[in-house]
Structures are given as structure tokens and as C-alpha cells.
Scaffold this active site. Structure first.
Site, PDB file in Angstrom:
ATOM      1  N   SER A 143       0.851  -1.185   0.000  1.00  0.00           N
ATOM      2  CA  SER A 143       0.000   0.000   0.000  1.00  0.00           C
ATOM      3  C   SER A 143       0.886   1.233   0.000  1.00  0.00           C
ATOM      4  O   SER A 143       2.037   1.183   0.436  1.00  0.00           O
ATOM      5  CB  SER A 143      -0.871   0.001   1.265  1.00  0.00           C
ATOM      6  OG  SER A 143      -1.466   1.264   1.476  1.00  0.00           O
ATOM      7  N   TYR A 156      -1.976   0.355  10.309  1.00  0.00           N
ATOM      8  CA  TYR A 156      -1.895  -0.030   8.895  1.00  0.00           C
ATOM      9  C   TYR A 156      -0.581   0.450   8.273  1.00  0.00           C
ATOM     10  O   TYR A 156       0.096  -0.299   7.575  1.00  0.00           O
ATOM     11  CB  TYR A 156      -3.099   0.542   8.140  1.00  0.00           C
ATOM     12  CG  TYR A 156      -3.339  -0.104   6.800  1.00  0.00           C
ATOM     13  CD1 TYR A 156      -3.872  -1.387   6.707  1.00  0.00           C
ATOM     14  CD2 TYR A 156      -3.051   0.568   5.616  1.00  0.00           C
ATOM     15  CE1 TYR A 156      -4.100  -1.989   5.484  1.00  0.00           C
ATOM     16  CE2 TYR A 156      -3.285  -0.016   4.379  1.00  0.00           C
ATOM     17  CZ  TYR A 156      -3.803  -1.295   4.312  1.00  0.00           C
ATOM     18  OH  TYR A 156      -4.021  -1.882   3.094  1.00  0.00           O
TER      19      TYR A 156
END
Length: 256
Positions: A143, A156
Site C-alpha cells: 500500500s 496499517y
């Protein structure tokens, strides 16, 4: 014959989103796909649907936060199909989204168990099989959060940054033994995760229009491309399809 025909592709988090799209895409290309997720009923349904249209698929329930589950997944895949040629470490989660001081330590740790330890387990159990077989490909779903600081996403961002480091280290340690390790940074994808992000109202990503997210099928196509030799220049890194260049390499449409 393409580069995945007759190969075995193991996909974690295959019950929905990118994982489901990848399973269908690889099966259509002739691969035997092994769908892994906690939702046994869901992956059984997808595997049956793939089989109904002539594809080869099997479902193995797996909680990637549990080392024994991942070991069993890899062992069973090899036992049933004869090999593990591609592993896609896709399982991941972002809930609950919260600023650091508001976060729950137990919930924060559970994200580490899935997003980071789950990838580590996949690498550690698949690599020996691939080395003995003379090679294989492992793709870790990454990501932009791996290199960014996003409010409310400490869990995250931290886990995706760690996964990028695992990709780099695994390539350094096993690239010369035929194990191809690479990350895919797909950008924002129209999955259930975006629903949770939107609901949080935290940071600019939650404000994005739903139409700005790419379909999971685009990520699946990128995964297929990364599993082949044309992507060798990107091994040990995160490959992005957020750029015009990345999308062109994969054969995707221009940005939405």
C-alpha cells in the site's frame, strides 16, 4: 500457454475483494488456485463457481494470524496439487481505524498479527518449498501507506511498512535461489475496506469519491503480470499501479 497455466497459485484473503478477483483471474488463465480465508463457506462457494466454469480450484480455511494454519495451508496445497508456484499474501485488515491515543492496544496488536505476521508466516513456510522446487513467486499486497503517514492508520502504515521490509529482505536472501518476491501497491481499490475507511471520516482517503477507486480486477491483472518474468526488474520492491507507467506496463486503462 501462459506462464501460470498448470501452476498452483495460493491466495490468502480470497473470500472477497482483491483475493477473490485474483482467484477467478488466475483460474481463468489455467492455474490451479487454492483459496484461503477464515470464511470457509465463502471460499467453498467461490471455488465451486470457478469449477462450474471449468477452472481448477480448492478451498482451505485459514486464519493467517495463526502460524499453524498457514503451515497447514502450504503443506496441504503442495500435498494436493504437487507444488506451490505462486503465493499471494493478500489477507489484511484496517479496522478499527483510530488515532494513536484513541486506539485499543489489543485491537492494534491484532492488526499486526494479520497484516505483518500473516505475511511472515506465508514467506517462512512457502520459501523452503520453492527453493527445493527450483523457484517460485511470492507477491505481498502492499500500500502507499507503507511509505506514508496517514492519520488514524498507525497500525496499517506500520504493518505495511514492515511488509515492504520483508519483501526487500526475502528478495535479498532468496532471490539468487529462484524465489521471486515482490510487492503490489494497487492504490485505493473498491473493496469492503474502503467502506470502513469512508465510515471513519479520518484523513483524506475517507473523503475520496467511491468512483475514484479501481476495481479489484485491475489488481488481479497486476498480480498476474507480477507473477511473470516481465516484472523481474521490480523484484524486491513495491510495484505501483497508481502511476500511468505502472498501469501501462500491466496493460490497464488510463487513471479514472
Amino acid at each position: 500457454m501462459n506462464h501460470v497455466s498448470t501452476k498452483t497459485v495460493v491466495i490468502t484473503g480470497a473470500s472477497r475483494g482483491i483475493g477473490e478477483a485474483a482467484a477467478r483471474h488466475f483460474a481463468k488463465a489455467g492455474a490451479t488456485v487454492v483459496l484461503a480465508a477464515r470464511s470457509e463457506s465463502r471460499i467453498n462457494k467461490i471455488a465451486k463457481e470457478i469449477g462450474d466454469v471449468g477452472g481448477a480450484a480448492m478451498a482451505i480455511p485459514c486464519d493467517v494470524s495463526q502460524a499453524a494454519d498457514v503451515e497447514r495451508l502450504i503443506e496441504t496445497a503442495v500435498e494436493k496439487t504437487g507444488s506451490i508456484d505462486v503465493l499471494i499474501n493478500n489477507a489484511g485488515t484496517i479496522d478499527p481505524i483510530a488515532r494513536l491515543a484513541d486506539s485499543d492496544p489489543k485491537a492494534w496488536g491484532q492488526i499486526v498479527d494479520v497484516n505483518l505476521k500473516g505475511v511472515y508466516y506465508g514467506l517462512s513456510y512457502a520459501i523452503p518449498k520453492m527453493v527445493r522446487a527450483g523457484g517460485g513467486t511470492i507477491i505481498n499486497i502492499s500500500s502507499g501507506a507503507a511509505t506514508s503517514a496517514l492519520e488514524g492508520w498507525s497500525h496499517y502504515c506500520a504493518t505495511k511498512a514492515a511488509v515492504l521490509s520483508l519483501t526487500r529482505v526475502a528478495h535479498k536472501e532468496y532471490g539468487d535461489q529462484g524465489v521471486r518476491v515482490v510487492g503490489l501497491s494497487p492504490g485505493t481499490v473498491a473493496t469492503d475496506m474502503q467502506v470502513a475507511i469512508k465510515a471513519s471520516g479520518i484523513n483524506p482517503v475517507s473523503q475520496l469519491d467511491p468512483d475514484s477507486h479501481i476495481p479489484p480486477e485491475w489488481a488481479a491483472k497486476a498480480l498476474m503480470w507480477l507473477s511473470g518474468p516481465e516484472a523481474d526488474a521490480h523484484l524486491g520492491t513495491d510495484f505501483s499501479i497508481k502511476t500511468d507507467e505502472g498501469r501501462a506496463a500491466v496493460g490497464l486503462a488510463a487513471p479514472l
